[in-house]
Design a protein around this motif. Structure first.
Motif, PDB file in Angstrom:
ATOM      1  N   ASN A   1       0.821  -1.215   0.000  1.00  0.00           N
ATOM      2  CA  ASN A   1       0.000   0.000   0.000  1.00  0.00           C
ATOM      3  C   ASN A   1       0.851   1.260   0.000  1.00  0.00           C
ATOM      4  O   ASN A   1       0.503   2.253  -0.638  1.00  0.00           O
ATOM      5  N   TYR A   2       1.975   1.226   0.699  1.00  0.00           N
ATOM      6  CA  TYR A   2       2.858   2.390   0.695  1.00  0.00           C
ATOM      7  C   TYR A   2       3.437   2.603  -0.702  1.00  0.00           C
ATOM      8  O   TYR A   2       3.468   3.732  -1.199  1.00  0.00           O
ATOM      9  N   LEU A   3       3.886   1.529  -1.347  1.00  0.00           N
ATOM     10  CA  LEU A   3       4.424   1.657  -2.704  1.00  0.00           C
ATOM     11  C   LEU A   3       3.369   2.203  -3.671  1.00  0.00           C
ATOM     12  O   LEU A   3       3.658   3.063  -4.500  1.00  0.00           O
ATOM     13  N   VAL A   4       2.152   1.711  -3.550  1.00  0.00           N
ATOM     14  CA  VAL A   4       1.067   2.186  -4.409  1.00  0.00           C
ATOM     15  C   VAL A   4       0.778   3.663  -4.129  1.00  0.00           C
ATOM     16  O   VAL A   4       0.555   4.457  -5.053  1.00  0.00           O
ATOM     17  N   SER A   5       0.847   4.064  -2.841  1.00  0.00           N
ATOM     18  CA  SER A   5       0.559   5.465  -2.492  1.00  0.00           C
ATOM     19  C   SER A   5       1.588   6.435  -3.066  1.00  0.00           C
ATOM     20  O   SER A   5       1.296   7.626  -3.215  1.00  0.00           O
ATOM     21  N   ILE A   6       2.784   5.938  -3.396  1.00  0.00           N
ATOM     22  CA  ILE A   6       3.790   6.839  -3.977  1.00  0.00           C
ATOM     23  C   ILE A   6       3.977   6.603  -5.477  1.00  0.00           C
ATOM     24  O   ILE A   6       4.981   7.019  -6.057  1.00  0.00           O
ATOM     25  N   GLY A   7       2.996   5.938  -6.100  1.00  0.00           N
ATOM     26  CA  GLY A   7       2.973   5.905  -7.559  1.00  0.00           C
ATOM     27  C   GLY A   7       3.233   4.594  -8.256  1.00  0.00           C
ATOM     28  O   GLY A   7       3.172   4.538  -9.480  1.00  0.00           O
ATOM     29  N   VAL A   8       3.501   3.522  -7.545  1.00  0.00           N
ATOM     30  CA  VAL A   8       3.726   2.236  -8.214  1.00  0.00           C
ATOM     31  C   VAL A   8       2.365   1.604  -8.505  1.00  0.00           C
ATOM     32  O   VAL A   8       1.485   1.582  -7.643  1.00  0.00           O
ATOM     33  N   ASN A   9       2.191   1.106  -9.714  1.00  0.00           N
ATOM     34  CA  ASN A   9       0.942   0.478 -10.113  1.00  0.00           C
ATOM     35  C   ASN A   9       0.718  -0.791  -9.279  1.00  0.00           C
ATOM     36  O   ASN A   9       1.582  -1.656  -9.202  1.00  0.00           O
ATOM     37  N   ALA A  10      -0.452  -0.902  -8.682  1.00  0.00           N
ATOM     38  CA  ALA A  10      -0.782  -2.041  -7.813  1.00  0.00           C
ATOM     39  C   ALA A  10      -0.715  -3.371  -8.552  1.00  0.00           C
ATOM     40  O   ALA A  10      -0.440  -4.413  -7.940  1.00  0.00           O
ATOM     41  N   ASP A  11      -0.942  -3.366  -9.869  1.00  0.00           N
ATOM     42  CA  ASP A  11      -0.900  -4.600 -10.651  1.00  0.00           C
ATOM     43  C   ASP A  11       0.510  -5.184 -10.738  1.00  0.00           C
ATOM     44  O   ASP A  11       0.661  -6.353 -11.105  1.00  0.00           O
ATOM     45  N   ARG A  12       1.503  -4.393 -10.417  1.00  0.00           N
ATOM     46  CA  ARG A  12       2.891  -4.859 -10.494  1.00  0.00           C
ATOM     47  C   ARG A  12       3.389  -5.449  -9.178  1.00  0.00           C
ATOM     48  O   ARG A  12       4.521  -5.906  -9.095  1.00  0.00           O
ATOM     49  N   ILE A  13       2.539  -5.441  -8.146  1.00  0.00           N
ATOM     50  CA  ILE A  13       2.955  -5.900  -6.824  1.00  0.00           C
ATOM     51  C   ILE A  13       1.980  -6.969  -6.331  1.00  0.00           C
ATOM     52  O   ILE A  13       0.773  -6.733  -6.256  1.00  0.00           O
TER      53      ILE A  13
END
Length: 173
Positions: free
Chosen positions: A129-141
């Motif tokens: 969730n932290y990675l997604v909140s700073i711009g990483v696409n959730a589909d990649r994690i």
């Protein structure tokens, strides 16, 4: 007498010229260097050194070994040290958009199997969730919880437990 004199002079001249003749050197000099430009083919890039882009080793090198974040006992919150590590991971992922990761959640040996699996899941999701909140696409994690099943430290000490309370980002191919 003129003929004799002319013959003597002719012989003397020939002898003098023969004495001045150059002798062949004992060793020949090397042949001259070619002045024509060599044929140039397509330029080849130098062979890359270091880990292959997209490998786990490349990821760990790029994030300075910050592919692991640690948690306090029974916690899954992201602190400032964890945030810095996750920001380095996000920068890597933005530079290489074809790469996907799995965040593995882990717990120490204390507690039940079910409790630790749930805690590991919360830790993995917290990092995701932290990675997604700073711009990483959730589909990649993707995330997975191993609970207490994959410890890195086997002792039953506070130091070992601290090493096992973690979330690890792993490159998937």
């Amino acid at each position: 007498m003129n003929k004799r004199f002319a013959t003597v002079i002719l012989l003397a001249s020939a002898t003098t010229l023969a004495a001045c003749a150059k002798k062949a050197p004992e060793e020949l000099p090397p042949p001259p260097l070619s002045t024509t430009a060599p044929a140039t083919g397509p330029a080849t890039a130098p062979a890359p050194t270091g880990p292959t882009v997209g490998s786990q080793a490349h990821f760990e090198d790029a994030v300075n070994g910050q592919n692991v974040i640690f948690f306090d006992t029974d916690r899954f919150n992201i602190d400032s040290v964890d945030a810095a590590a996750l920001q380095a991971q996000a920068q890597y992922l933005s530079r290489y958009p074809q790469i996907r990761i799995t965040v593995e959640g882990h717990a120490d040996e204390r507690g039940t199997r079910e409790y630790n699996l749930a805690l590991g899941e919360r830790r993995a999701n917290s990092a995701k969730n932290y990675l997604v909140s700073i711009g990483v696409n959730a589909d990649r994690i993707s995330t997975v919880s191993y609970g207490k099943e994959r410890p890195v430290a086997l002792a039953s000490t506070p130091e070992a437990w601290a090493q096992n309370r973690r979330a690890v980002s792993v490159v998937i191919n």
